[in-house]
Design an enzyme around this catalytic site. Sequence first.
Site, short mmCIF file in Angstrom:
data_model
loop_
_atom_site.label_atom_id
_atom_site.label_comp_id
_atom_site.label_asym_id
_atom_site.label_seq_id
_atom_site.Cartn_x
_atom_site.Cartn_y
_atom_site.Cartn_z
N HIS A 129 0.87 -1.18 0.00
CA HIS A 129 0.00 0.00 0.00
C HIS A 129 0.91 1.24 0.00
CE1 HIS A 129 -3.46 2.39 0.41
NE2 HIS A 129 -3.90 2.06 1.61
N CYS A 264 -3.40 3.00 9.73
CA CYS A 264 -3.81 3.46 8.39
C CYS A 264 -5.30 3.72 8.30
CB CYS A 264 -3.38 2.44 7.35
SG CYS A 264 -4.04 0.79 7.68
N ARG A 292 -2.65 11.65 3.44
CA ARG A 292 -2.90 10.94 2.18
C ARG A 292 -3.06 11.96 1.05
NH1 ARG A 292 -4.81 5.70 2.29
NH2 ARG A 292 -4.54 5.89 0.04
N1 CP Z 1 -6.14 3.65 4.68
C1 CP Z 1 -6.88 3.45 3.58
O1 CP Z 1 -6.39 3.12 2.51
O2 CP Z 1 -8.21 3.70 3.76
P1 CP Z 1 -9.38 3.35 2.73
O3 CP Z 1 -9.47 1.86 2.65
O4 CP Z 1 -10.61 3.96 3.35
O5 CP Z 1 -9.04 3.95 1.42
N1 NVA Z 2 -4.54 -4.10 5.45
C1 NVA Z 2 -5.78 -3.39 5.21
C2 NVA Z 2 -5.52 -1.97 4.90
C3 NVA Z 2 -6.74 -1.13 4.66
C4 NVA Z 2 -6.45 0.28 4.27
C5 NVA Z 2 -6.52 -4.07 4.07
O1 NVA Z 2 -5.88 -4.46 3.09
O2 NVA Z 2 -7.73 -4.22 4.18
#
Ligand code: CP
Ligand code: NVA
Length: 307
Positions: A129, A264, A292
Amino acid sequence: MKHFLSLADLTSEELQGLLDLALELKAAWRAGGNAPLLQGKVLGEIFQKPSLRTRVSFDVSMLQLGGHAIYLSPNEIKLGQRESVADVARVISRYVNVIMARVFSHTDIVELAAHATVPVINGLSDYNHPCQGAADFLTILEHKGSFQGKKLTFLGDGNNVSTSLLFGAAKLGMDFAIGMPRGYELHPAVWQLGERFAAASGATILATNDPLEAIAGADVVYTDAWASMGQEAEAAKRRQIFPPYRIDSEILAHAQEDVSVMHCLPAHRGEEITDAVADGPHSVLFDQAENRLHAQKAILVQLLGAK
Ligand code: CP
Ligand code: NVA
């Protein structure tokens, strides 16, 4: 930068430069607004999963830089089902200037990038990510002033978010420790990459199943959902295994006194983080969420050569 698929693809200098640009764009935004650096540019957003932060912050990034974003829900594109990933990449490249995609399988992002004729941004995959990582290191820079000699600890799953944190910390020279339950460790290939980056930057990295060993003396403590999107069927089992890695006031006492706590989001309050910590004096959760916006503006501006 041609695409933005993983922090592992950036040199330390490129990552630092991206953070500097994000700081600059944030300062301009605070001072009254950004210059229309992306006037006339369009971002196509492909989502296979839900999102609050990624969707809204990318939309607003484009708006505030004078461009436009088009949101495509999982139902509209049906990536790889209604038509092949390669054809989606070829078609959407004819309409937009840059693509952001949130996918289940990282191979889909790689395939999009291989067939797109415009830059592709990874908005989360099962592997990593990187947009979150960029915002996180921006947040750490703002709260801690520097990376060298500081320690970032992640407690929880060896997942997409912790992978990006390992890559970013190791590139930027920040010490990194991760406490994960047995069987939920980072993939060995990910760890080997982290070792390579750390050897080059001088950072130390530690992987352990002992949460107390991981958190000892940490300047920043980070956690994420125990079960990621797509792992819902495993959530109940994981709730039995992960509680020793929960960030609560007790475990936080083993970190530095001025520790910053990060997540996150979305948070599963009472699972990986308690309300007292998420809403407490050490929490920087919502600065992270705001960042972000600033980090992604920098990514967009850089990929589109707009500065
Ligand atoms: N942290 C993050 O990516 O959040 P969302 O899944 O809401 O985009
Ligand atoms: N590890 C989590 C992050 C969400 C922003 C997922 O992949 O669902």
